[in-house]
Design an enzyme around this catalytic site. Structure first.
Site, short mmCIF file in Angstrom:
data_model
loop_
_atom_site.label_atom_id
_atom_site.label_comp_id
_atom_site.label_asym_id
_atom_site.label_seq_id
_atom_site.Cartn_x
_atom_site.Cartn_y
_atom_site.Cartn_z
N HIS A 161 -2.97 42.43 -36.50
CA HIS A 161 -4.36 42.59 -36.01
C HIS A 161 -5.10 41.26 -36.06
O HIS A 161 -6.33 41.23 -36.15
CB HIS A 161 -5.11 43.65 -36.82
CG HIS A 161 -4.38 44.96 -36.91
ND1 HIS A 161 -4.43 45.90 -35.91
CD2 HIS A 161 -3.57 45.47 -37.87
CE1 HIS A 161 -3.69 46.94 -36.25
NE2 HIS A 161 -3.16 46.70 -37.43
N SER A 282 -11.88 16.13 -20.90
CA SER A 282 -13.03 16.66 -20.18
C SER A 282 -13.67 15.57 -19.34
O SER A 282 -13.69 14.41 -19.73
CB SER A 282 -14.06 17.21 -21.18
OG SER A 282 -15.30 17.43 -20.55
N LYS A 288 -12.98 15.71 -26.02
CA LYS A 288 -12.18 16.93 -25.81
C LYS A 288 -10.69 16.64 -25.66
O LYS A 288 -10.27 15.66 -25.06
CB LYS A 288 -12.67 17.68 -24.57
CG LYS A 288 -14.05 18.26 -24.66
CD LYS A 288 -14.16 19.35 -25.73
CE LYS A 288 -13.34 20.58 -25.40
NZ LYS A 288 -13.80 21.27 -24.17
N GLU A 295 -3.31 27.41 -21.31
CA GLU A 295 -4.26 28.20 -20.53
C GLU A 295 -3.70 28.54 -19.16
O GLU A 295 -3.85 29.68 -18.68
CB GLU A 295 -5.58 27.44 -20.40
CG GLU A 295 -6.34 27.33 -21.71
CD GLU A 295 -7.55 26.43 -21.62
OE1 GLU A 295 -8.36 26.45 -22.54
OE2 GLU A 295 -7.69 25.70 -20.61
#
Length: 465
Positions: A161, A282, A288, A295
């Site tokens: 979980h 970025s 970043k 992704e």
């Protein structure tokens, strides 16, 4: 006006197709990628025509030369479909006629239909695609095995979980992502047995009357045999749907690991650092480092699920035998193959170059009262029924939470106040390495069991059974 020679089917029509119909029917924008497979099929087909007496030896030689010449042009990009040509078959027939002449090349169409042709071509394409996917899956497994080997003995929090559950070895966690891909390799191997049959010779649906040797064609194309039923061979695409499922399952399995990597690489987790070569920055925020590969892999999984679902929806209501709806089988599976072959090399590189914060992982392994189960099982070994052991351990966890203590930190008196079964000896099992080593049953997280997994996977990667 009779149908033009650009079509393979115009003899009984008084006029050509409406422009809208022609545009809808045209498939060369996606099926021309099958041209090399079509020419391989034609090469096998003319041998069968020669054996059956419909081509002389000299005609066979002319056509073999024409096929080789046309294949060279196709691969070089100097031959392609004309705007008015309906499909790959029409384009290639034109090409062969241009080289060999219509008297000889015009004989090729005997004893075959576009229905059995395309059913064969999609199988040969997917069999080659399966081989490429298998190579990429082996590379991915090799990356996982290398990381698991490098980090033997490193503990980390195991989760259910997404909450702290029990400590496990980092190697065990990594290999938990390996076994689904092993099963996908097995699925591809099993699928290959069903896909490795040739529909050539089935004609439009009922076979042929010209005595074509379908087994000769199958052997020339590298198939293990011939499909059992001509209607099933031309009208069914379960072999495509099954491949699509396997491709989708691969994408879904990658997506699950991608989700973890995305979380692990955040500042809050800090489990891993992405290699510069396998992350991006970025355009506005200089600090970043983004997990774009993970992704994109997660996003591609959604795309492949859509491809697979759409294909099944197309197939679900089709009566026997061939229907033009089956033209819709190719684009989704082509897209799934193309995207997996883009994702897998990048994903494997990302995994191979991950840098793990092992000190942090080991410090977090006992957090969240993850050794509570070990306390309960120790009580069972002392003769306490598990129901009671569960309650006692729950009381211990509650006490520790209330007093901001770890499980091993209550005093002897505090332990006894919770339960007289909690003797000081309980602290002997409140240890991460002891807890991990104790889980030595088959498939457990102990180092001995992890080493067995590594041994099995290394044999698989070496090609051993």
């Amino acid at each position: 006006m009779a149908q033009s020679n650009d079509s393979l089917w115009g003899g009984r029509f008084a006029s050509g197709p409406n422009d809208a119909l022609a545009a809808l029917s045209r498939s060369t924008h996606f099926d021309f990628r099958l041209a090399p497979y079509d020419l391989r099929g034609t090469s096998a087909h003319i041998k069968a025509l020669h054996k059956a007496g419909y081509l002389s030896s000299s005609e066979l030689a002319v056509l073999e030369g024409a096929i080789a010449q046309l294949l060279e042009k196709v691969l070089a990009g100097s031959f392609g479909p004309l705007p008015q040509e309906e499909d790959v078959h029409a384009a290639l027939e034109r090409g062969l006629i241009e080289i060999a002449g219509s008297d000889i090349a015009g004989k090729i169409r005997a004893c075959r239909s576009r229905n059995d042709q395309i059913a064969t071509l999609i199988r040969t394409f997917l069999l080659d695609a399966a081989s490429e996917l298998e190579k990429q899956l082996h590379s991915y497994l090799a990356a996982l095995v290398a990381q698991a080997t490098k980090h033997r003995g490193v503990a980390m929090p195991g989760r259910t979980h997404f909450q702290h559950a029990q400590p496990v070895l980092l190697s065990h966690h990594l290999l938990a992502h390996a076994w689904p891909m092993v099963r996908n390799l097995e699925r591809l191997e099993n699928w290959r047995e069903r896909a490795n049959l040739s529909p050539y010779g089935s004609g439009a649906l009922a076979g042929n009357t010209l005595g074509l040797d379908a087994n000769l064609v199958a052997k020339e194309l590298g198939f293990a045999g011939v499909t059992q039923n001509s209607m099933d061979a031309t009208a069914s695409r379960d072999v495509v749907a099954e491949f699509s499922f396997i491709a989708t399952m691969i994408a879904v399995d990658l997506s699950r690991f991608a989700e973890e990597i995305i979380a692990w690489s955040t500042f809050e987790f800090g489990y891993v650092t992405l290699d510069d070569a396998f992350s991006t920055g970025s355009s506005i925020m200089p600090q970043k480092k983004n997990p774009d590969i993970a992704e994109l892999a997660r996003g591609k999984a959604g795309r492949l699920i859509g491809n697979h679902t759409g294909l099944l929806a197309t197939l679900k209501g089709l009566p026997l035998s061939y229907n033009r709806d089956l033209q819709e089988d190719k684009e989704p599976v082509f897209d799934s193959v193309d995207n997996l072959l883009l994702v897998l090399p990048a994903f494997s590189g990302m995994v191979a170059t991950l840098s793990f914060n092992t000190e942090l992982l080991e410090s977090l392994a006992p957090m969240g009262y993850s050794l509570a189960t070990d306390v309960a099982e120790w009580l069972v070994k002392q003769g306490v029924p598990f129901r009671d052991a569960h309650e006692i351990t729950g009381e211990l966890v509650k006490f520790c939470e209330q007093h901001d203590l770890q499980l091993q930190e209550p005093t002897d008196a505090q332990l006894a106040a919770i339960s007289n079964h909690l003797t000081p000896e309980v602290r002997e099992v409140i240890d991460v390495q002891i807890a991990i080593s104790a889980r030595s049953t088959a498939g457990g997280t102990s180092l001995s069991e992890v080493d067995k997994q590594l041994g099995t996977l290394n044999k698989l990667l070496a090609g051993e059974k």
